[in-house]
Design a protein around this motif. Structure first.
Motif, PDB file in Angstrom:
ATOM      1  N   ALA A 229       0.831  -1.206   0.000  1.00  0.00           N
ATOM      2  CA  ALA A 229       0.000   0.000   0.000  1.00  0.00           C
ATOM      3  C   ALA A 229       0.866   1.256   0.000  1.00  0.00           C
ATOM      4  CB  ALA A 229      -0.923  -0.004   1.219  1.00  0.00           C
ATOM      5  N   MET A 230       1.974   1.225   0.747  1.00  0.00           N
ATOM      6  CA  MET A 230       2.866   2.382   0.804  1.00  0.00           C
ATOM      7  C   MET A 230       3.562   2.592  -0.532  1.00  0.00           C
ATOM      8  SD  MET A 230       3.729   4.767   2.838  1.00  0.00           S
ATOM      9  CE  MET A 230       4.860   6.139   2.649  1.00  0.00           C
ATOM     10  N   ILE A 231       3.988   1.511  -1.173  1.00  0.00           N
ATOM     11  CA  ILE A 231       4.663   1.630  -2.472  1.00  0.00           C
ATOM     12  C   ILE A 231       3.710   2.209  -3.517  1.00  0.00           C
ATOM     13  CG2 ILE A 231       5.643   0.305  -4.382  1.00  0.00           C
ATOM     14  CD1 ILE A 231       6.839  -1.582  -2.275  1.00  0.00           C
ATOM     15  N   MET A 232       2.514   1.642  -3.606  1.00  0.00           N
ATOM     16  CA  MET A 232       1.562   2.104  -4.619  1.00  0.00           C
ATOM     17  C   MET A 232       1.098   3.528  -4.336  1.00  0.00           C
ATOM     18  SD  MET A 232      -0.690  -1.329  -5.459  1.00  0.00           S
ATOM     19  CE  MET A 232      -1.144  -1.658  -3.755  1.00  0.00           C
ATOM     20  N   GLY A 233       0.797   3.815  -3.087  1.00  0.00           N
ATOM     21  CA  GLY A 233       0.362   5.170  -2.745  1.00  0.00           C
ATOM     22  C   GLY A 233       1.469   6.190  -2.924  1.00  0.00           C
ATOM     23  N   GLY A 234       2.696   5.823  -2.547  1.00  0.00           N
ATOM     24  CA  GLY A 234       3.823   6.743  -2.685  1.00  0.00           C
ATOM     25  C   GLY A 234       4.126   7.064  -4.138  1.00  0.00           C
ATOM     26  N   LEU A 235       4.109   6.049  -4.995  1.00  0.00           N
ATOM     27  CA  LEU A 235       4.378   6.287  -6.413  1.00  0.00           C
ATOM     28  C   LEU A 235       3.298   7.160  -7.041  1.00  0.00           C
ATOM     29  CD1 LEU A 235       5.678   2.795  -7.573  1.00  0.00           C
ATOM     30  CD2 LEU A 235       6.989   4.901  -7.331  1.00  0.00           C
ATOM     31  N   THR A 236       2.045   6.919  -6.672  1.00  0.00           N
ATOM     32  CA  THR A 236       0.962   7.754  -7.197  1.00  0.00           C
ATOM     33  C   THR A 236       1.114   9.201  -6.737  1.00  0.00           C
ATOM     34  OG1 THR A 236      -0.536   5.841  -7.175  1.00  0.00           O
ATOM     35  CG2 THR A 236      -1.542   8.035  -7.298  1.00  0.00           C
ATOM     36  N   LEU A 237       1.466   9.385  -5.477  1.00  0.00           N
ATOM     37  CA  LEU A 237       1.660  10.732  -4.942  1.00  0.00           C
ATOM     38  C   LEU A 237       2.808  11.441  -5.646  1.00  0.00           C
ATOM     39  CD1 LEU A 237       1.107  12.929  -2.837  1.00  0.00           C
ATOM     40  CD2 LEU A 237       2.595  11.684  -1.253  1.00  0.00           C
ATOM     41  N   LEU A 238       3.938  10.762  -5.824  1.00  0.00           N
ATOM     42  CA  LEU A 238       5.092  11.378  -6.476  1.00  0.00           C
ATOM     43  C   LEU A 238       4.794  11.700  -7.938  1.00  0.00           C
ATOM     44  CD1 LEU A 238       7.996   9.237  -4.983  1.00  0.00           C
ATOM     45  CD2 LEU A 238       7.351  11.579  -4.395  1.00  0.00           C
ATOM     46  N   ALA A 239       4.056  10.817  -8.618  1.00  0.00           N
ATOM     47  CA  ALA A 239       3.696  11.085 -10.010  1.00  0.00           C
ATOM     48  C   ALA A 239       2.778  12.291 -10.117  1.00  0.00           C
ATOM     49  CB  ALA A 239       3.031   9.858 -10.625  1.00  0.00           C
ATOM     50  N   THR A 240       1.853  12.428  -9.172  1.00  0.00           N
ATOM     51  CA  THR A 240       0.950  13.583  -9.180  1.00  0.00           C
ATOM     52  C   THR A 240       1.717  14.882  -8.969  1.00  0.00           C
ATOM     53  OG1 THR A 240      -0.820  12.192  -8.275  1.00  0.00           O
ATOM     54  CG2 THR A 240      -1.104  14.578  -8.112  1.00  0.00           C
ATOM     55  N   ILE A 241       2.676  14.872  -8.049  1.00  0.00           N
ATOM     56  CA  ILE A 241       3.489  16.063  -7.807  1.00  0.00           C
ATOM     57  C   ILE A 241       4.358  16.377  -9.026  1.00  0.00           C
ATOM     58  CG2 ILE A 241       5.402  16.954  -6.434  1.00  0.00           C
ATOM     59  CD1 ILE A 241       4.158  15.607  -4.014  1.00  0.00           C
ATOM     60  N   ALA A 242       4.920  15.343  -9.656  1.00  0.00           N
ATOM     61  CA  ALA A 242       5.701  15.556 -10.876  1.00  0.00           C
ATOM     62  C   ALA A 242       4.838  16.173 -11.974  1.00  0.00           C
ATOM     63  CB  ALA A 242       6.298  14.241 -11.352  1.00  0.00           C
ATOM     64  N   ALA A 243       3.590  15.727 -12.069  1.00  0.00           N
ATOM     65  CA  ALA A 243       2.677  16.303 -13.054  1.00  0.00           C
ATOM     66  C   ALA A 243       2.400  17.770 -12.747  1.00  0.00           C
ATOM     67  CB  ALA A 243       1.370  15.508 -13.083  1.00  0.00           C
ATOM     68  N   ASP A 244       2.267  18.101 -11.451  1.00  0.00           N
ATOM     69  CA  ASP A 244       2.055  19.503 -11.063  1.00  0.00           C
ATOM     70  C   ASP A 244       3.257  20.357 -11.457  1.00  0.00           C
ATOM     71  OD1 ASP A 244      -0.368  18.835  -9.998  1.00  0.00           O
ATOM     72  OD2 ASP A 244       0.335  18.741  -7.923  1.00  0.00           O
ATOM     73  N   VAL A 245       4.457  19.819 -11.247  1.00  0.00           N
ATOM     74  CA  VAL A 245       5.665  20.566 -11.589  1.00  0.00           C
ATOM     75  C   VAL A 245       5.742  20.810 -13.084  1.00  0.00           C
ATOM     76  CG1 VAL A 245       8.188  20.440 -11.641  1.00  0.00           C
ATOM     77  CG2 VAL A 245       6.951  19.772  -9.573  1.00  0.00           C
ATOM     78  N   ILE A 246       5.397  19.795 -13.879  1.00  0.00           N
ATOM     79  CA  ILE A 246       5.398  19.957 -15.344  1.00  0.00           C
ATOM     80  C   ILE A 246       4.411  21.029 -15.754  1.00  0.00           C
ATOM     81  CG2 ILE A 246       4.794  18.832 -17.515  1.00  0.00           C
ATOM     82  CD1 ILE A 246       5.934  16.263 -16.401  1.00  0.00           C
TER      83      ILE A 246
END
Length: 316
Positions: free
Chosen positions: A289-306
């Motif tokens: 759960a931590m791996i999947m949630g963490g990757l989704t969170l980091l991808a969302t933040i990366a999308a915000d930065v883009i």
């Protein structure tokens, strides 16, 4: 402007760290509150109270929740995902399985990017036409059908009935799924189903906006060929939003693969997650759960930065 961008990225990284810490609390506490007792689930209903108490003591379940969380979080910071209820390292249990799931996700994204871009731009250029209406309706209907339903239909029809492809994605132990490409086709198509529909709709909407932009209209009035207009006028405007969707879809695929993997009996994290939940193996469930949630969170933040970087570039 570069200083502002660096400051924004630094702020998002700080936010990511805070959100990851909050996510770890939610994951640990939420999984710990799942119904059932891990010790009873492991020993069975015929276990004596003494046996259950001994297992709970060995697993550290008698310790206060806060203390158990701090020990678990400290292990995460050092790359330790914990120990399974059966005494096996969670990292060892995920070794190979996480990579197999990543193969499914990577292949899906590799097909998603060009397919959604081509289809979305094609529909956007024909906005209002019969082809656009039919395509948009089909895409909308597609998003309403879950991946596991598509997986079940494909496994039954294409695999079991027609026999064109394996109905189950069995991979010999120690082999890479890439060495058996036939077992990957149906799971990848199942995952691509909803992701393609959503990404294509976003690309289509951005294409419509780009086609109405003044600089695109000016290019057309100056007699620039349509292909050049698309390459230099429409594509640069579409790609940033498309990249955001692709990033989020890629991270979401790690969780989305779970039901598909179960349907096809694919040796990824899906079967392990389901079995861990049913047996009350909390460390494995918490790690996944931590791996999947963490990757989704980091991808969302990366999308915000883009998105923010593109917005600042356009404002210059």
């Amino acid at each position: 402007m570069r200083g502002d961008s660096a400051q924004y990225v630094a702020g998002r990284l700080v936010s990511a760290a805070v959100l990851l810490a909050a996510l770890s609390v939610v994951v640990y506490a939420g999984v710990d509150l799942l119904p059932g007792d891990p010790a009873t689930a492991r020993l069975g209903t015929d276990a004596t109270p003494e046996q259950v108490a001994a297992v709970r003591e060995r697993l550290g379940l008698n310790e206060p929740l806060g203390r158990r969380y701090l020990e678990w979080a400290g292990g995460l910071l050092h790359g330790d995902l914990g120990t399974s209820a059966n005494g096996t390292s969670v990292t060892d249990m995920l070794d190979g399985r996480l990579g197999n799931t990543a193969v499914l996700a990577a292949l899906t994204v590799a097909l998603l990017v060009p397919a959604s871009l081509a289809l979305g731009i094609a529909l956007g250029r024909r906005a209002g036409s019969r082809a656009d209406g039919t395509g948009s309706t089909l895409l909308l209907l597609t998003t309403a059908v879950p991946e596991f339903v598509v997986a079940g239909v494909l496994a039954l029809l294409v695999g079991a009935q027609l026999g064109w492809l394996p109905a189950t994605s069995l991979v010999p132990p120690g082999d890479s799924p890439l060495a058996h490409p036939d077992v990957l086709v149906l799971p990848v198509l199942s995952l691509l189903w909803v992701s393609l529909a959503y990404a294509t709709r976003v690309v289509r909407a951005q294409t419509l906006v780009a086609l109405r932009a003044p600089h695109v209209e000016a290019m057309r009035l100056n007699g620039i060929p349509e292909r050049a207009v698309l390459r230099h006028g429409v594509l640069p405007a579409v790609l940033p939003s498309a990249a955001q969707i692709w990033l989020i879809s890629a991270a979401g695929l790690l969780g989305g693969t779970v039901p598909v993997e179960v349907v096809f009996n694919y040796p990824g994290i899906g079967k392990l997650l389901v079995s861990s939940v049913s047996t009350g193996d909390l460390p494995v469930v918490q790690a996944l759960a931590m791996i999947m949630g963490g990757l989704t969170l980091l991808a969302t933040i990366a999308a915000d930065v883009i998105g923010a970087a593109v917005g600042r570039t356009r404002s210059v």
